[in-house]
Motif scaffolding. Structure first.
Motif, PDB file in Angstrom:
ATOM      1  N   ALA A   1      32.629  43.521  27.300  1.00 55.04           N
ATOM      2  CA  ALA A   1      34.116  43.771  28.313  1.00 55.04           C
ATOM      3  C   ALA A   1      33.282  44.294  29.622  1.00 55.04           C
ATOM      4  O   ALA A   1      33.569  43.778  30.632  1.00 55.04           O
ATOM      5  N   MET A   2      32.722  45.152  29.020  1.00 56.08           N
ATOM      6  CA  MET A   2      31.924  46.153  30.337  1.00 56.08           C
ATOM      7  C   MET A   2      31.042  45.208  31.053  1.00 56.08           C
ATOM      8  O   MET A   2      30.895  45.206  32.454  1.00 56.08           O
ATOM      9  N   LEU A   3      30.196  44.479  30.250  1.00 55.00           N
ATOM     10  CA  LEU A   3      29.205  43.551  30.921  1.00 55.00           C
ATOM     11  C   LEU A   3      30.147  42.445  31.748  1.00 55.00           C
ATOM     12  O   LEU A   3      29.528  42.020  32.937  1.00 55.00           O
ATOM     13  N   SER A   4      30.921  42.016  31.494  1.00 54.15           N
ATOM     14  CA  SER A   4      31.884  41.056  32.120  1.00 54.15           C
ATOM     15  C   SER A   4      32.409  41.482  33.602  1.00 54.15           C
ATOM     16  O   SER A   4      32.290  40.858  34.570  1.00 54.15           O
ATOM     17  N   VAL A   5      32.866  42.857  33.479  1.00 51.29           N
ATOM     18  CA  VAL A   5      33.470  43.689  34.608  1.00 51.29           C
ATOM     19  C   VAL A   5      32.372  43.787  35.421  1.00 51.29           C
ATOM     20  O   VAL A   5      32.099  43.589  36.801  1.00 51.29           O
ATOM     21  N   ILE A   6      30.989  43.918  35.039  1.00 51.53           N
ATOM     22  CA  ILE A   6      29.840  44.253  36.107  1.00 51.53           C
ATOM     23  C   ILE A   6      29.515  43.051  36.500  1.00 51.53           C
ATOM     24  O   ILE A   6      29.203  42.769  37.763  1.00 51.53           O
ATOM     25  N   ALA A   7      29.693  41.768  35.790  1.00 58.17           N
ATOM     26  CA  ALA A   7      29.284  40.518  36.411  1.00 58.17           C
ATOM     27  C   ALA A   7      30.098  40.174  37.295  1.00 58.17           C
ATOM     28  O   ALA A   7      29.587  39.641  38.512  1.00 58.17           O
ATOM     29  N   LEU A   8      31.435  40.428  37.251  1.00 60.71           N
ATOM     30  CA  LEU A   8      32.448  40.118  38.282  1.00 60.71           C
ATOM     31  C   LEU A   8      32.059  40.916  39.485  1.00 60.71           C
ATOM     32  O   LEU A   8      32.328  40.567  40.570  1.00 60.71           O
ATOM     33  N   ALA A   9      32.016  42.200  39.308  1.00 60.23           N
ATOM     34  CA  ALA A   9      31.527  42.927  40.560  1.00 60.23           C
ATOM     35  C   ALA A   9      30.373  42.655  41.414  1.00 60.23           C
ATOM     36  O   ALA A   9      30.305  42.652  42.157  1.00 60.23           O
ATOM     37  N   THR A  10      29.380  42.384  40.611  1.00 57.95           N
ATOM     38  CA  THR A  10      28.203  41.693  41.116  1.00 57.95           C
ATOM     39  C   THR A  10      28.464  40.437  42.011  1.00 57.95           C
ATOM     40  O   THR A  10      27.976  40.266  43.121  1.00 57.95           O
ATOM     41  N   LYS A  11      29.218  39.758  41.319  1.00 57.75           N
ATOM     42  CA  LYS A  11      29.578  38.475  41.875  1.00 57.75           C
ATOM     43  C   LYS A  11      30.395  38.573  43.190  1.00 57.75           C
ATOM     44  O   LYS A  11      30.022  38.038  44.451  1.00 57.75           O
ATOM     45  N   TYR A  12      31.363  39.808  43.107  1.00 54.36           N
ATOM     46  CA  TYR A  12      32.160  39.940  44.395  1.00 54.36           C
ATOM     47  C   TYR A  12      31.202  40.627  45.517  1.00 54.36           C
ATOM     48  O   TYR A  12      31.534  40.457  46.649  1.00 54.36           O
ATOM     49  N   ILE A  13      30.372  41.581  45.048  1.00 49.37           N
ATOM     50  CA  ILE A  13      29.487  42.121  46.112  1.00 49.37           C
ATOM     51  C   ILE A  13      28.713  41.188  46.661  1.00 49.37           C
ATOM     52  O   ILE A  13      28.394  41.228  47.763  1.00 49.37           O
ATOM     53  N   LYS A  14      28.148  40.214  45.971  1.00 50.85           N
ATOM     54  CA  LYS A  14      27.270  39.344  46.746  1.00 50.85           C
ATOM     55  C   LYS A  14      28.103  38.518  47.606  1.00 50.85           C
ATOM     56  O   LYS A  14      27.671  38.076  48.597  1.00 50.85           O
ATOM     57  N   GLY A  15      29.211  38.146  47.349  1.00 49.85           N
ATOM     58  CA  GLY A  15      30.048  37.452  48.019  1.00 49.85           C
ATOM     59  C   GLY A  15      30.811  38.210  49.284  1.00 49.85           C
ATOM     60  O   GLY A  15      31.603  37.640  50.151  1.00 49.85           O
ATOM     61  N   GLY A  16      30.563  39.497  49.180  1.00 52.53           N
ATOM     62  CA  GLY A  16      31.125  40.211  50.244  1.00 52.53           C
ATOM     63  C   GLY A  16      32.507  40.543  50.078  1.00 52.53           C
ATOM     64  O   GLY A  16      33.341  41.354  50.841  1.00 52.53           O
ATOM     65  N   TRP A  17      33.182  40.422  48.813  1.00 49.70           N
ATOM     66  CA  TRP A  17      34.538  40.630  48.505  1.00 49.70           C
ATOM     67  C   TRP A  17      34.811  42.016  47.886  1.00 49.70           C
ATOM     68  O   TRP A  17      35.861  42.477  48.263  1.00 49.70           O
ATOM     69  N   LEU A  18      34.135  42.639  47.320  1.00 47.89           N
ATOM     70  CA  LEU A  18      34.348  43.782  46.586  1.00 47.89           C
ATOM     71  C   LEU A  18      34.869  45.062  47.573  1.00 47.89           C
ATOM     72  O   LEU A  18      35.807  45.806  47.269  1.00 47.89           O
ATOM     73  N   SER A  19      34.201  45.259  48.715  1.00 53.40           N
ATOM     74  CA  SER A  19      34.593  46.271  49.536  1.00 53.40           C
ATOM     75  C   SER A  19      35.777  46.046  50.209  1.00 53.40           C
ATOM     76  O   SER A  19      36.487  47.056  50.549  1.00 53.40           O
ATOM     77  N   ARG A  20      36.591  45.108  50.370  1.00 56.40           N
ATOM     78  CA  ARG A  20      37.688  44.776  50.767  1.00 56.40           C
ATOM     79  C   ARG A  20      38.856  45.092  49.527  1.00 56.40           C
ATOM     80  O   ARG A  20      39.883  45.461  50.057  1.00 56.40           O
ATOM     81  N   PHE A  21      38.398  45.231  48.310  1.00 54.54           N
ATOM     82  CA  PHE A  21      39.500  45.665  47.591  1.00 54.54           C
ATOM     83  C   PHE A  21      39.144  47.079  47.181  1.00 54.54           C
ATOM     84  O   PHE A  21      40.016  47.585  45.910  1.00 54.54           O
ATOM     85  N   SER A  22      38.224  47.739  47.520  1.00 57.01           N
ATOM     86  CA  SER A  22      37.924  49.018  47.023  1.00 57.01           C
ATOM     87  C   SER A  22      38.801  50.153  47.106  1.00 57.01           C
ATOM     88  O   SER A  22      38.837  51.144  46.427  1.00 57.01           O
ATOM     89  N   SER A  23      39.972  49.923  48.184  1.00 47.59           N
ATOM     90  CA  SER A  23      40.853  51.058  48.428  1.00 47.59           C
ATOM     91  C   SER A  23      42.220  50.456  47.846  1.00 47.59           C
ATOM     92  O   SER A  23      43.185  51.225  48.039  1.00 47.59           O
ATOM     93  N   ARG A  24      42.287  49.419  47.285  1.00 43.26           N
ATOM     94  CA  ARG A  24      43.534  49.085  46.428  1.00 43.26           C
ATOM     95  C   ARG A  24      43.498  49.293  45.261  1.00 43.26           C
ATOM     96  O   ARG A  24      42.510  49.198  44.454  1.00 43.26           O
ATOM     97  N   PRO A  25      44.906  49.513  44.563  1.00 43.26           N
ATOM     98  CA  PRO A  25      44.781  49.762  43.064  1.00 43.26           C
ATOM     99  C   PRO A  25      44.524  48.482  42.678  1.00 43.26           C
ATOM    100  O   PRO A  25      44.785  47.351  43.086  1.00 43.26           O
ATOM    101  N   ILE A  26      44.035  48.587  41.277  1.00 46.37           N
ATOM    102  CA  ILE A  26      43.825  47.365  40.174  1.00 46.37           C
ATOM    103  C   ILE A  26      45.034  46.679  40.174  1.00 46.37           C
ATOM    104  O   ILE A  26      45.954  47.517  40.051  1.00 46.37           O
ATOM    105  N   GLY A  27      45.091  45.483  40.284  1.00 42.91           N
ATOM    106  CA  GLY A  27      46.105  44.566  40.073  1.00 42.91           C
ATOM    107  C   GLY A  27      46.978  44.354  41.455  1.00 42.91           C
ATOM    108  O   GLY A  27      48.199  43.554  41.468  1.00 42.91           O
ATOM    109  N   TYR A  28      46.421  45.165  42.619  1.00 46.92           N
ATOM    110  CA  TYR A  28      47.168  44.905  43.518  1.00 46.92           C
ATOM    111  C   TYR A  28      47.173  43.468  44.327  1.00 46.92           C
ATOM    112  O   TYR A  28      46.025  43.092  44.575  1.00 46.92           O
ATOM    113  N   ARG A  29      48.099  42.813  44.637  1.00 47.48           N
ATOM    114  CA  ARG A  29      48.126  41.328  45.176  1.00 47.48           C
ATOM    115  C   ARG A  29      48.423  41.334  46.865  1.00 47.48           C
ATOM    116  O   ARG A  29      48.485  40.254  47.036  1.00 47.48           O
ATOM    117  N   GLY A  30      49.017  42.374  47.242  1.00 48.67           N
ATOM    118  CA  GLY A  30      49.828  42.309  48.504  1.00 48.67           C
ATOM    119  C   GLY A  30      48.896  42.449  49.838  1.00 48.67           C
ATOM    120  O   GLY A  30      47.990  42.509  50.068  1.00 48.67           O
TER     121      GLY A  30
END
Length: 195
Positions: free
Chosen positions: A166-195
Motif C-alpha cells: 500500500a505504501m508503494l501505491s501511495v508513493i506511485a500516486l505521489a510521484t504521478k501527481y508531482i510529475k503532473g504538477g498536482w501534488l503541491s496544490r493539495f499539500s496544504s489541504r487535509p486528506i479527503g478535502y474536496r472543496g
C-alpha cells in the motif's frame, strides 16, 4: 536471523503481494523499480544508516549544496531519516534485511521514494508535501511496528507485506501527481478535502 525465519515462516510466500504492488507501480508511473539505479546502490546497504547515507549522497549529487531548496530538502531528508529505520525494522520482520539479495518490499519502497525525490527535485512546493507524506508514513508504520513483535504469525506478516504494498501505491500516486504538477496544490489541504 529475522523473526520470520526464526518462526519457520517462508518469507517468499509474500512474493505475490510484492509482484502485484510492483506491477501496479509500473502501470501508474511508467517506472520499473527493479531497474532503478538506486536498487544497485542499496545492494551494499546493511543498515538503516547506510540506506539514509545513500539517499543523502544521491540528493547532494542531484541538487548540490547551494540550491534554494536545500532547506526544504533538508526537512524532507530529516523526515526520511525517521522513516527509513522503521521500514528496515518491518522488512527485517518479513525476512528481508536492508541488504538482502533480491528485490524485496524494503528495496521496492526505497526505490519508489528515490523516484519520488527525483520527481520533486524541480518543484520546491513538492518538498512540503513530501514532508507531510513521510510524517504520515512514519506515524502509521511506527504504530504498526508496536504490534509486530517476534515471534509473528502469518496473519501479522501478511499485514506488514500488504502495508508495504500500500505504501508503494501511495508513493506511485505521489510521484504521478508531482510529475503532473498536482501534488503541491493539495499539500496544504487535509486528506479527503474536496472543496
Amino acid at each position: 536471523m529475522s523473526s520470520s525465519q526464526a518462526s519457520g515462516i517462508d518469507p517468499t510466500s509474500f512474493d505475490s503481494i510484492l509482484a502485484a504492488a510492483l506491477d501496479a507501480y509500473t502501470k501508474k508511473t511508467g517506472v520499473v523499480l527493479a531497474d532503478d539505479p538506486f536498487a544497485d546502490a542499496l545492494k551494499g546497504c546493511r543498515s538503516a544508516q547506510s540506506v539514509i547515507a545513500q539517499f543523502e549522497q544521491i540528493q547532494k549529487k542531484v541538487l548540490g549544496e547551494t540550491t534554494r531548496r536545500s532547506g526544504k530538502r533538508a526537512n524532507a531528508m530529516g523526515k526520511l531519516k525517521v522513516l527509513v529505520p522503521v521500514i528496515v525494522s518491518l522488512c527485517d520482520t518479513l525476512g528481508e534485511g536492508a541488504g538482502a539479495a533480491g528485490f524485496g518490499p524494503g528495496k521496492a519502497v526505497f526505490c519508489g521514494i528515490h523516484v519520488l525525490l527525483q520527481a520533486a527535485q524541480s518543484v520546491s512546493a513538492s518538498y512540503d508535501a513530501l514532508v507531510k507524506l513521510f510524517e504520515m508514513f512514519a506515524g502509521f508504520l511506527d504504530r504498526l511496528k508496536s504490534y509486530v513483535e517476534p515471534p509473528c504469525n502469518v496473519s501479522i506478516l501478511k499485514i506488514v507485506a500488504k502495508t508495504m504494498a500500500a505504501m508503494l501505491s501511495v508513493i506511485a500516486l505521489a510521484t504521478k501527481y508531482i510529475k503532473g504538477g498536482w501534488l503541491s496544490r493539495f499539500s496544504s489541504r487535509p486528506i479527503g478535502y474536496r472543496g
